[in-house]
Motif scaffolding. Structure first.
Motif: not given
Lengths: 151, 151
Positions: B11-17
């Protein structure tokens, strides 16, 4: 207070964002101070460890309960790690985690350690490791406070 | 080919990035396929494990060398993990990592496992664990290819 002394700057934006998020979450439970020491950037292990040691020493005091992160340290489950933090904070006002740079920690820093902790047999990049440590500290406070943790 | 079967959305953008970045890096060394199964979102462990099992089974075949991530699995150093990957790819075309959801993996998935691996005694959130696994796979390929790894 939780203090984290670590070597090396965080460069990637996704890592700085994740770190900020966990710092914010931890701040609800404890004062948190992250001291980021500059990477020496030399290849001579002895020189680097000595210089890092001097900087680390400037940032610790006799009241700190020092937990060093060492690959040969003791591994704990998340539950036992939370107990360790809970018990330590009863008799100590500060827990100071020290994460070394690429060469690890000098022998004299290791000798100051009150507890040698290992997260894994694997080696992680320091940027990622900082997130892992912050997340476990956050998780520990959730466990201590009997709060549900949404994975 | 490296295949990763995992449960739960990031869910978190920093993780997907971060995940995208490591996927890109790994793709220089190996074909990589990440299969993200939907979280069942129920509280009955037995039902969840059974439903996840069905979905996992649809995504594996008899040619896969299956490495399950289990907290009671074997811990390896990064060097030994890279050897494990190197050796396995000599005799197998696919390595399939399976990471369970909040309740872990069903007994029948565990029984299909060729190797039970553990990264830590600690429990990590699945989002963070995905990054940790990808980073170690990337690191393993750097080690296999004798390339320098900038921490």
């Amino acid at each position: 207070m939780i203090k984290i002394i670590c070597v090396g700057k965080i460069k990637e934006k996704f890592f700085t964002d994740a770190i900020k998020e966990y710092e914010k979450r931890i701040s609800k439970y404890s004062e948190l101070k992250v001291i980021e020491l500059e990477d020496i950037g030399l290849s001579d292990k002895k020189v680097v460890l000595k210089k890092e040691e001097e900087k680390i020493l400037k940032n610790i005091n006799s009241k700190d309960y020092i937990i060093t992160l060492e690959i040969e340290g003791k591994e704990l489950s998340s539950i036992d790690f939370s107990k360790k933090i809970e018990d330590t904070l009863i008799t100590n006002s500060n827990i100071t985690f020290i994460i070394g740079g690429s060469f690890g920690l000098s022998e004299s820093i290791k000798s100051l350690s009150n507890y040698k902790l290992s997260f894994s047999k694997m080696t992680f990049p320091h940027q990622l490791f900082r997130i892992i440590l912050l997340e476990q500290i956050y998780r520990a406070f959730k466990i201590i406070n009997n709060e549900e943790y949404h994975k």
